[in-house]
Design a protein around this motif. Structure first.
Motif, PDB file in Angstrom:
ATOM      1  N   ALA A   1       0.823  -1.211   0.000  1.00 30.10           N
ATOM      2  CA  ALA A   1       0.000   0.000   0.000  1.00 30.10           C
ATOM      3  C   ALA A   1       0.859   1.263   0.000  1.00 30.10           C
ATOM      4  O   ALA A   1       1.976   1.284   0.518  1.00 30.10           O
ATOM      5  CB  ALA A   1      -0.918   0.011   1.219  1.00 30.10           C
ATOM      6  N   THR A   2       0.298   2.298  -0.564  1.00 28.62           N
ATOM      7  CA  THR A   2       0.873   3.643  -0.513  1.00 28.62           C
ATOM      8  C   THR A   2      -0.249   4.567  -0.074  1.00 28.62           C
ATOM      9  O   THR A   2      -1.362   4.478  -0.583  1.00 28.62           O
ATOM     10  CB  THR A   2       1.399   4.068  -1.893  1.00 28.62           C
ATOM     11  OG1 THR A   2       2.393   3.131  -2.309  1.00 28.62           O
ATOM     12  CG2 THR A   2       1.986   5.462  -1.858  1.00 28.62           C
ATOM     13  N   SER A   3       0.026   5.428   0.879  1.00 25.03           N
ATOM     14  CA  SER A   3      -0.973   6.382   1.360  1.00 25.03           C
ATOM     15  C   SER A   3      -0.590   7.787   0.926  1.00 25.03           C
ATOM     16  O   SER A   3       0.585   8.162   0.963  1.00 25.03           O
ATOM     17  CB  SER A   3      -1.067   6.338   2.892  1.00 25.03           C
ATOM     18  OG  SER A   3      -1.549   5.088   3.318  1.00 25.03           O
ATOM     19  N   VAL A   4      -1.578   8.569   0.510  1.00 19.47           N
ATOM     20  CA  VAL A   4      -1.368   9.947   0.085  1.00 19.47           C
ATOM     21  C   VAL A   4      -2.239  10.845   0.943  1.00 19.47           C
ATOM     22  O   VAL A   4      -3.433  10.605   1.097  1.00 19.47           O
ATOM     23  CB  VAL A   4      -1.726  10.130  -1.413  1.00 19.47           C
ATOM     24  CG1 VAL A   4      -1.526  11.575  -1.842  1.00 19.47           C
ATOM     25  CG2 VAL A   4      -0.920   9.186  -2.282  1.00 19.47           C
ATOM     26  N   ARG A   5      -1.615  11.875   1.498  1.00 24.93           N
ATOM     27  CA  ARG A   5      -2.347  12.860   2.302  1.00 24.93           C
ATOM     28  C   ARG A   5      -2.010  14.251   1.773  1.00 24.93           C
ATOM     29  O   ARG A   5      -0.886  14.501   1.351  1.00 24.93           O
ATOM     30  CB  ARG A   5      -1.937  12.761   3.768  1.00 24.93           C
ATOM     31  CG  ARG A   5      -2.291  11.460   4.422  1.00 24.93           C
ATOM     32  CD  ARG A   5      -1.695  11.412   5.842  1.00 24.93           C
ATOM     33  NE  ARG A   5      -1.910  10.119   6.464  1.00 24.93           N
ATOM     34  CZ  ARG A   5      -1.119   9.063   6.319  1.00 24.93           C
ATOM     35  NH1 ARG A   5      -0.048   9.123   5.560  1.00 24.93           N
ATOM     36  NH2 ARG A   5      -1.396   7.933   6.923  1.00 24.93           N
ATOM     37  N   LEU A   6      -2.967  15.131   1.815  1.00 25.72           N
ATOM     38  CA  LEU A   6      -2.736  16.521   1.445  1.00 25.72           C
ATOM     39  C   LEU A   6      -2.758  17.351   2.724  1.00 25.72           C
ATOM     40  O   LEU A   6      -3.763  17.366   3.435  1.00 25.72           O
ATOM     41  CB  LEU A   6      -3.840  16.985   0.497  1.00 25.72           C
ATOM     42  CG  LEU A   6      -3.392  17.724  -0.743  1.00 25.72           C
ATOM     43  CD1 LEU A   6      -2.426  16.897  -1.546  1.00 25.72           C
ATOM     44  CD2 LEU A   6      -4.560  18.163  -1.556  1.00 25.72           C
TER      45      LEU A   6
END
Length: 134
Positions: free
Chosen positions: A51-56
């Motif tokens: 998994a890869t998580s992206v947050r802004l």
């Protein structure tokens, strides 16, 4: 109405043989739902290690390896179905083979008219030998 059936389980809790048997049984179940016009899509997911998580945050993108949260059960796959109502969705969720190893969460899908047309037009063949990559 469309429902997303999210399957949570301990991804380390199944042997390879159990996992393959579950994939085959799930494919059979998907064909059963398809024959009734209730199947839209289904697929298992690769382990959370992929998994890869992206947050802004403050206009900046933060990309991290791994899932968003550490939990006892992980999102392992899904079924997207078309069911007359929640009772029918509950019945279908209760027959998902992976549910014997974890939890199936039922979520109604919000229809947003301005989205592109849903192009789910083919069954996801996730039980064919060799189709699962680890």
């Amino acid at each position: 109405m469309q429902y997303m059936l999210l399957i949570y389980l301990d991804e380390q809790g199944l042997s390879d043989a159990q996992r393959e048997a579950c994939y085959l049984e799930s494919a059979e179940f998907a064909h059963e739902l398809n024959a009734k016009g209730q199947y839209l899509a289904a697929a298992p997911l690769h382990p959370t290690a992929t998994a890869t998580s992206v947050r802004l945050r403050d206009g900046k993108r933060l990309v991290t390896d791994g899932p968003f949260a550490e939990t006892r059960e992980q999102l392992g796959g899904y079924f997207l179905i078309d069911a007359e109502n929640l009772d029918v969705a509950i019945d279908i969720a209760g027959r998902i083979p992976a549910g014997r190893f974890g939890t199936v969460e039922i979520r109604p899908v919000v229809e947003v008219p301005s989205l592109p047309e849903n192009l789910i037009s083919r069954a996801v063949d996730f039980a064919a030998p060799g189709s699962i990559q680890r």
